[in-house]
Write a protein that holds these residues in place. Structure first.
Motif, mmCIF file in Angstrom:
data_model
loop_
_atom_site.group_PDB
_atom_site.id
_atom_site.type_symbol
_atom_site.label_atom_id
_atom_site.label_comp_id
_atom_site.label_asym_id
_atom_site.label_seq_id
_atom_site.Cartn_x
_atom_site.Cartn_y
_atom_site.Cartn_z
ATOM 1 N N GLU A 1 0.842 -1.210 0.000
ATOM 2 C CA GLU A 1 0.000 0.000 0.000
ATOM 3 C C GLU A 1 0.871 1.253 0.000
ATOM 4 O OE1 GLU A 1 -3.517 2.095 -0.155
ATOM 5 O OE2 GLU A 1 -3.393 -0.099 -0.133
ATOM 6 N N LEU A 2 1.907 1.253 0.826
ATOM 7 C CA LEU A 2 2.786 2.421 0.905
ATOM 8 C C LEU A 2 3.575 2.608 -0.390
ATOM 9 C CD1 LEU A 2 3.902 4.731 2.610
ATOM 10 C CD2 LEU A 2 5.644 3.158 3.476
ATOM 11 N N ALA A 3 3.991 1.513 -1.010
ATOM 12 C CA ALA A 3 4.774 1.605 -2.247
ATOM 13 C C ALA A 3 3.957 2.243 -3.368
ATOM 14 C CB ALA A 3 5.256 0.216 -2.666
ATOM 15 N N VAL A 4 2.730 1.794 -3.538
ATOM 16 C CA VAL A 4 1.864 2.364 -4.582
ATOM 17 C C VAL A 4 1.605 3.840 -4.310
ATOM 18 C CG1 VAL A 4 -0.442 2.296 -5.596
ATOM 19 C CG2 VAL A 4 0.796 0.168 -5.174
ATOM 20 N N THR A 5 1.356 4.166 -3.057
ATOM 21 C CA THR A 5 1.040 5.541 -2.673
ATOM 22 C C THR A 5 2.219 6.479 -2.882
ATOM 23 O OG1 THR A 5 -0.581 4.789 -1.057
ATOM 24 C CG2 THR A 5 0.333 6.981 -0.727
ATOM 25 N N GLY B 1 4.681 6.351 -5.184
ATOM 26 C CA GLY B 1 5.260 6.454 -6.518
ATOM 27 C C GLY B 1 4.476 7.299 -7.497
ATOM 28 N N THR B 2 4.473 6.871 -8.753
ATOM 29 C CA THR B 2 3.885 7.675 -9.820
ATOM 30 C C THR B 2 2.377 7.807 -9.693
ATOM 31 O OG1 THR B 2 3.784 5.692 -11.214
ATOM 32 C CG2 THR B 2 5.707 7.120 -11.460
ATOM 33 N N ARG B 3 1.728 6.850 -9.005
ATOM 34 C CA ARG B 3 0.280 6.939 -8.811
ATOM 35 C C ARG B 3 -0.087 7.700 -7.542
ATOM 36 N NH1 ARG B 3 -1.341 0.740 -9.509
ATOM 37 N NH2 ARG B 3 0.875 0.450 -9.023
ATOM 38 N N GLY B 4 0.925 8.236 -6.871
ATOM 39 C CA GLY B 4 0.693 8.968 -5.634
ATOM 40 C C GLY B 4 1.583 10.183 -5.534
ATOM 41 N N LEU B 5 2.416 10.210 -4.482
ATOM 42 C CA LEU B 5 3.200 11.395 -4.150
ATOM 43 C C LEU B 5 4.052 11.920 -5.306
ATOM 44 C CD1 LEU B 5 4.579 10.537 -0.588
ATOM 45 C CD2 LEU B 5 2.886 12.269 -1.168
#
Length: 257
Positions: A106-110, A112-116
């Motif tokens: 969850e933290l990895a997706v958040t 990267g490019t789809r998040g921060l």
């Protein structure tokens, strides 16, 4: 790293993580380490956002920014190190490896490019561009809201929440995050720099796309209040104690910093 991480601040993301576990009916201490990891990611993003190559801010949380205090090279490395440490801590956040893996994913997706990172890039590219309501929403959904949603989701996961409960927490966190960003933009226009602990008016100087620039102050205030109400609705039906989460929803649209 300590200078950035332990500076005065609201610690909203760790609180969201721990209180989301409580809202599921679990001991909030189960999410303490995960909350620390989330704050590390947040502080990493602040260090890099403040750099001359991005926002070029001199003050953060009432003190000189990391690159002003220690130099740009050290600031970059301190941010990198906090990001790495966050994943080390998150990987050990639960005795149940399945839950720890879910939290890390969850933290990895958040992050990267789809998040921060993706949100920050869109924010940079939008400077000086004709304001667009859709682009503004997308920028701040990724740049701010998803990490708050992630904080709630991870707390729900570690608390043993069922999928519908975890998704309700995500909806709460996303709405709260957008409300937080709308009000942050308002404070950048009307806030007192001494109270804020950072420069006011800097968004307009850089031609950044903000909610007051697109909607005006009055409509932005109403939008923040509507998002607060959406966050409160998402809390209905959770099995545990959600008083603190409800109080946070009210806090983000009534704060001075």
């Amino acid at each position: 790293m300590r200078y950035a991480l332990l500076a005065p601040g609201k610690r909203i993301r760790p609180v969201l993580c721990m209180e989301s576990a409580r809202a599921i009916g679990a001991d909030p201490a189960l999410a303490l380490d995960a909350g620390c990891a989330l704050e590390m990611v947040h502080c990493f993003s602040l260090i890099h956002d403040d750099l001359p190559a991005i926002d070029n801010d001199d003050m953060r949380r009432g003190r000189p920014t990391v690159h002003v205090a220690f130099g740009e090279a050290t600031a970059i490395l301190a941010g990198d190190a906090l990001f790495a440490l966050a994943f080390e801590v998150m990987a050990r956040c639960s005795d149940d490896p399945t839950l720890a893996l879910a939290a890390v994913a969850e933290l990895a997706v958040t992050s990267g490019t789809r998040g921060l990172v993706g949100g920050e890039l869109m924010d940079i590219e939008a400077e000086g561009v004709q304001p667009s309501a859709d682009l503004l929403q997308q920028i701040h959904h990724q740049k701010t809201a998803v990490l708050m949603g992630c904080s709630c989701v991870i707390g729900g996961i570690l608390g043993g929440g069922k999928p519908p409960q975890v998704e309700a927490l995500r909806r709460y966190g996303i709405a709260l995050g957008l409300a937080f960003q709308v009000y942050d933009d308002i404070l950048n226009v009307v806030g007192d720099p001494e109270t804020l602990g950072k420069s006011a008016g800097s968004d307009a100087e850089r031609g950044k796309m903000t909610f007051p620039a697109v909607y005006g102050l009055a409509e932005s205030r109403k939008m923040a209040e509507d998002l607060r109400d959406q966050a409160l609705i998402a809390l209905r039906g959770l099995p545990g104690e959600a008083t603190m989460l409800a109080q946070l929803a009210h806090f983000v649209v009534n704060r001075e910093s």
